[in-house]
Design an enzyme around this catalytic site. Structure first.
Site, PDB file in Angstrom:
ATOM      1  CG  HIS A 141      -1.738   1.200   1.410  1.00 29.60           C
ATOM      2  ND1 HIS A 141      -3.054   1.275   1.007  1.00 29.60           N
ATOM      3  CD2 HIS A 141      -1.442   2.408   1.964  1.00 29.60           C
ATOM      4  CE1 HIS A 141      -3.525   2.476   1.303  1.00 29.60           C
ATOM      5  NE2 HIS A 141      -2.566   3.177   1.882  1.00 29.60           N
ATOM      6  CD  GLU A 142       2.097   3.597   3.639  1.00 32.49           C
ATOM      7  OE1 GLU A 142       2.580   4.716   3.353  1.00 32.49           O
ATOM      8  OE2 GLU A 142       0.923   3.463   4.025  1.00 32.49           O
ATOM      9  CG  HIS A 145       0.184   6.167  -0.676  1.00 32.03           C
ATOM     10  ND1 HIS A 145      -0.975   6.753  -1.161  1.00 32.03           N
ATOM     11  CD2 HIS A 145      -0.166   5.572   0.506  1.00 32.03           C
ATOM     12  CE1 HIS A 145      -1.979   6.510  -0.327  1.00 32.03           C
ATOM     13  NE2 HIS A 145      -1.511   5.787   0.682  1.00 32.03           N
ATOM     14  CD  GLU A 199      -5.257   6.116   2.249  1.00 41.80           C
ATOM     15  OE1 GLU A 199      -5.387   5.057   2.888  1.00 41.80           O
ATOM     16  OE2 GLU A 199      -4.156   6.623   2.016  1.00 41.80           O
TER      17      GLU A 199
END
Length: 268
Positions: A141-142, A145, A199
């Site tokens: 997920h990070e 980004h 997100e």
């Protein structure tokens, strides 16, 4: 009249400065949104490098950097399985100057600054007790980004607002310094929440990264269920910039079938 002229000039410069960019390829999950950027990727990457080095040096001086070798090795192993998969979204990404570190801290947090600067806090591991697949969901997920350049996008929006609100400053033509950008990268990393749109993109891309790396994407659902429960006794740091909720979990559940074949192919 002069103020009106300045504002018109500011808007004109804003339109010129902002560029519509396709930062990533769609992947199997189909992220296709174009982003408006008013700050260069090079500026943001340079600023992120400075900001990350500052955090690493502070942790090193405090004796809290990569203190637990077992945890460090675990985070490294998972990250090194995820990083090669980034080529699906950005062919250049596997060649980034990736850095992966672990900081001993009670904060329930993790992040990946622009350019692939990853940090995982032991507080997240201690509080959530994630499986390897769940930890892969966090890191994936990070990483997503960073792939989508969400920090650059947020800085660009702030920059655009400043141009409109302070049109007279446009006449200077001055660019932010690396140190200013570094400070702004730190601000968006540690204090400002991502938009729901950002997100959702990071969630979906993270699912694909972990699936391609051979981690069961269903673990992303159990991860956020654990996160939600952990927030019951006070909001973890991670949730202050990564809001959770039932709608998010439903979206993950709905997206898992799209990437499940990728996981099955990678696992066999």
């Amino acid at each position: 009249m002069r103020i009106r002229s300045l504002l018109i000039a500011a808007v004109a410069v804003l339109v010129t400065a902002c560029q519509s960019v396709q930062t990533t390829q769609p992947g199997a999950i189909g992220v296709t949104r174009k982003q408006m950027m008013a700050v260069s990727a090079q500026q943001v990457d340079e600023g992120a490098k400075v900001a990350y080095d500052q955090e690493v040096n502070k942790a090193r001086q405090a004796g809290s950097l990569n203190k637990d070798k077992q945890v460090y090795d675990r985070v490294q192993k998972i990250s090194q399985r995820l990083i090669p998969q980034t080529k699906v979204f950005r062919p250049d990404a596997p060649g980034w100057a990736w850095e992966v570190n672990v900081q001993t801290s009670e904060d329930v947090n993790a992040y990946c600054m622009p350019g692939g600067k990853i940090m995982v806090y032991t507080g997240l591991i201690d509080a959530i007790k994630p499986t390897d697949a769940e930890l892969a969901a966090v890191i994936g997920h990070e990483i997503s980004h960073a792939l989508r350049e969400h920090s650059r996008e947020r800085l660009s929006r702030a920059y655009a607002e400043q141009i409109v609100l302070a049109g007279v400053a446009v006449a200077t033509g001055a660019e932010a310094t690396t140190m200013q950008i570094a400070s702004q990268v730190s601000a968006v990393t540690f204090t400002l929440p991502h938009s729901r749109e950002q997100e959702a993109e990071a969630d979906r891309m993270g699912l694909e990264l972990m699936a391609r790396a051979g981690y069961d994407p269903n673990a992303a659902v159990t991860l956020w269920q654990k996160m939600s429960k952990a927030g019951g006794g006070g909001t973890p740091e991670f949730l202050s910039t990564h809001p959770s909720g039932e709608s998010r979990i439903r979206d993950l559940q709905n997206t898992v079938p799209k990437v499940l074949p990728l996981y099955q192919a990678a696992a066999h």
